[in-house]
Design an enzyme around this catalytic site. Structure first.
Site, mmCIF file in Angstrom:
data_model
loop_
_atom_site.group_PDB
_atom_site.id
_atom_site.type_symbol
_atom_site.label_atom_id
_atom_site.label_comp_id
_atom_site.label_asym_id
_atom_site.label_seq_id
_atom_site.Cartn_x
_atom_site.Cartn_y
_atom_site.Cartn_z
ATOM 1 N N ASP A 119 0.841 -1.200 0.000
ATOM 2 C CA ASP A 119 0.000 0.000 0.000
ATOM 3 C C ASP A 119 0.876 1.249 0.000
ATOM 4 O OD1 ASP A 119 -2.300 1.547 0.187
ATOM 5 O OD2 ASP A 119 -3.008 0.634 2.055
ATOM 6 N N ASP A 179 -10.859 1.892 -3.034
ATOM 7 C CA ASP A 179 -11.419 1.610 -1.709
ATOM 8 C C ASP A 179 -12.940 1.685 -1.735
ATOM 9 O OD1 ASP A 179 -9.112 1.048 -0.396
ATOM 10 O OD2 ASP A 179 -8.875 3.014 0.531
#
Ligand code: DGJ
Length: 687
Positions: free
Chosen positions: A445, A513
């Site tokens: 990430d 997301d």
């Protein structure tokens, strides 16, 4: 057939791909000039092409059709290569040196007429693809003063004259990535850029320029700041140039030093944007992705279920449920290390949190493996919370500038991976983490943009923007080489860093997301303009959706996530027995078609109120169809399937259909009444 040939009399190179040709020549002054990019031509035909610019060049014209437009002379458009020599002289004057061809790789070497700067233009054509890779290398061939680089693009792509052009590209933000836009190209310079250090949520580094069914497209293999400028002159000449970095940065090329740009790949297609997308998909699968022959596994990711509240107990409970559903890979997300019990502490301290995992990671890993799943872990190596032991020990490891605030975003600062010692540190702990535990998968990430991107100890600090990305690449490449079982998911707060550079070294990408199935249809559509379903990681999560509050039936959520690499991201501990049973059945359905979705050829079938996507592989095809809202009385347009054998019959198991009828008349999907109706149709050719 992919090949490169040279006509010495014409000083012209012809590059041939599967169905296209690309030609350039040297003009009388030795400048490399674009000649042709379109459907296949022979060398003799290409030699007769005279572009309007080439035939009417005069002292007032601008040399927009140079293969890499430089500054100086009668050039007034945005340059692709902009340099300053130590005596402050600008511009580059082309002098041809030689060329080499090695397989499909053409390298044409030039030098400046006066200064010690060598420029090599690189082209690559490969088997079975119409994509042409281009990049540029520079070399300081002198021994005295450095040369300053202000812009050094990978390539400039010049288009033939057409009456009108439109540009398609994607824009967005966090949780709204890949929104597809189509805009007429204005006269002037239109720049798509990221100044964020990542390729960004805001503008993914690709574009398609279209005129009718013709498409000229470019995609940059770079995961940092970038700039793609579309130039359109009042006379209609159109080109686009792209490369790494953004305006205002400068880099120093020292004597003896070489500089290599990333690839800016280009594709011409004569048969429309959807077909161009399929060619990009094939290129990514055959020439970019590692292990593209593999079928990606069904992940369970614990992020939306537990967020930072992870523990050995709750992860084991989720793992048991995930395994029972049929998941194949269990990924524990953020919150397993240091003091990372919320987003303001612990990032950078990559030792397991013993309060949460008293026996370390191994008991959880063993349990996940015992349940028959692989084990994956979330990491964010490029970041640090100020409230961490790492930052307290090494405050100088972050990007920073003297006399400037260290701006935090999501309570974190960016480590300067341009520094070799920082990159080495990151490689070491990652290597140990993967080597000392049975870790099969990392979710890598990267949750914020660069700011105060300074490097006080370095005399050429802007190289941070390049070296950071190169070191990220190098770490991933090294980890993969040393741990061949390791698979990696690219993530940057969702889809903030997905590009051909990242996909060359990762196996799949977390594209957003935003897991709301309705929003996802649009995000996935924009993503699929360039990147294939085989890379598109998509989870089914809880309803109402935690981001949008929207309530969507489980089957619809599944059918949307099936248009990629299906995963589960909901809190399975809260799902009812009925939901778990339905999910188990839908997950098994995905397993029966995922080889077609992940390795097949994708077609957009959208018609009327029904959005639909089809995948074709061999004698099988699968259609996923969605009708978010029912509108009584609106025409129900049949879905006209693509790429079937019109003479063959296809069966769903319960009904049989003619290939010709499916393609020419269409299929009416049996969608239930009500909003959020969806279906999956799997057809197999009858032998
Ligand atoms: C951003 C990612 O996109 C999410 O999936 C999750 O991993 C969080 N970061 C964790 O901090």
């Amino acid at each position: 057939m992919a090949e490169v040939i040279f006509d010495a009399d014409e000083r012209l190179w012809l590059l041939s791909t599967a169905t296209t040709s690309y030609a350039l020549r040297l003009d009388a002054s030795d400048a490399p000039r674009h000649v042709y990019w379109g459907p296949t031509l022979t060398l003799a035909q290409a030699a007769t092409v005279r572009t309007p610019v080439l035939s009417k060049i005069s002292s007032v014209d601008s040399l927009t059709d140079e293969e890499l437009p430089v500054e100086g002379g009668s050039r007034f458009d945005a340059p692709s290569l902009q340099v300053r020599f130590a005596d402050r002289v600008a511009a580059f004057e082309w002098k041809y040196v030689d060329y080499t061809v090695d397989g499909g790789h053409l390298a044409i070497r030039f030098t400046d007429r006066h200064y010690p700067l060598e420029v090599v233009l690189h082209y690559w054509v490969g088997a079975g693809t119409d994509v042409i890779e281009r990049w540029t290398t520079l070399r300081h061939t002198g021994s005295d003063d450095p040369i300053t680089l202000l812009r050094c693009d990978s390539a400039s792509w010049f288009l033939p004259l057409r009456a009108d052009y439109e540009v398609s590209h994607t824009v967005g933000g966090w949780s709204s990535e890949f929104r597809l836009q189509h805009t007429p190209i204005p006269v002037g310079e239109t720049t798509f850029t990221s100044r964020r250090g990542t390729s960004s949520h805001q503008a993914n580094p690709w574009l398609m320029v279209t005129s009718g069914d013709e498409v000229w497209s470019g995609a940059l293999a770079w995961s940092g700041s970038y700039r793609i400028t579309v130039r359109r002159t009042p006379q209609g000449q159109t080109s686009f140039t792209g490369g790494f970095g953004h305006e205002g940065l400068t880099w120093r090329l020292n004597p003896g030093e070489a500089w290599e740009t990333p690839v800016f790949a280009g594709l011409y297609a004569a048969d429309g944007a959807d077909a161009a997308s399929r060619r990009w998909h094939a290129y990514v699968l055959n020439h970019v992705l590692p292990h593209s022959d593999e079928t990606r596994t069904i992940v369970y990711n614990s992020w939306e279920a537990t967020e930072f509240d992870v523990s050995e107990r709750n992860q084991k409970m989720l793992a048991a449920r995930a395994a029972a559903l049929g998941c194949e890979l269990f990924v524990m997300d953020d919150g397993w290390f240091g003091a990372r019990t919320h987003d303001a502490a612990g990032l950078g301290d990559w030792t397991v949190n013993r309060d949460r995992f008293p026996g370390g990671l191994d008991p959880l890993i063993a349990e996940v493996h015992r349940l028959g799943m692989r084990f994956g872990l979330w990491v964010e190596p490029e970041m640090v919370n100020p409230d961490s032991d790492l930052y307290r020990q090494h405050p100088d490891w972050v990007m920073h500038m003297p006399n400037r605030t260290r701006t935090t975003m999501r309570n974190q600062l960016v480590l300067n991976f341009g520094r070799t010692d920082v990159a080495e540190w990151a490689h070491k702990w990652l290597d140990q983490l993967v080597g000392q535990h049975e870790i099969d998968f990392l979710k890598w990430d990267m949750n914020r943009s660069f700011s105060e991107a300074g490097w006080p100890a370095e005399s050429d600090p802007d190289r941070l923007w390049i070296d950071h990305v190169r070191h990220v690449y190098a770490i991933i490449d090294r980890l993969r080489a040393d741990h061949p079982q390791l698979r990696i998911e690219a993530c940057s707060g969702g889809g903030g860093r997905i590009d051909l550079g990242m996909l060359a070294r990762t196996d799949q990408a977390w594209v957003s997301d935003n897991t709301d199935a309705l929003d996802r249809i649009h995000i996935q559509h924009g993503y699929s303009r360039i990147y294939p379903a085989r890379t598109l990681s998509a989870w089914v999560t809880d309803s109402p959706n935690q981001l949008t509050g929207r309530t969507i039936p489980l089957a619809f959520r599944f059918h949307v996530a099936m248009a990629g690499v299906l995963g589960i991201g909901g809190n399975l501990l809260n799902w009812t027995e009925q939901e778990l049973a339905e999910a188990t059945s839908l997950l098994a359905q995905y397993k029966s078609v995922r080889h077609i979705v992940q390795h097949g050829v994708q077609y957009d079938l959208t018609a009327g109120p029904v959005t639909a996507v089809q995948y074709v592989l061999g004698n099988e095809t699968v259609v996923l169809a969605y009708r978010p809202a029912v509108n009584f009385g609106l025409p129900q347009v049949p879905l006209r399937l693509k790429a079937l054998d019109p003479a063959a019959s296809y069966t769903t198991g319960s009904s049989t259909h003619s290939g010709a009828v499916l393609m020419h008349h269409g299929l009416e999907p049996a969608l239930p009444l009500g909003d959020y109706a969806s279906t999956m149709i799997h057809l197999t050719q009858v032998a």
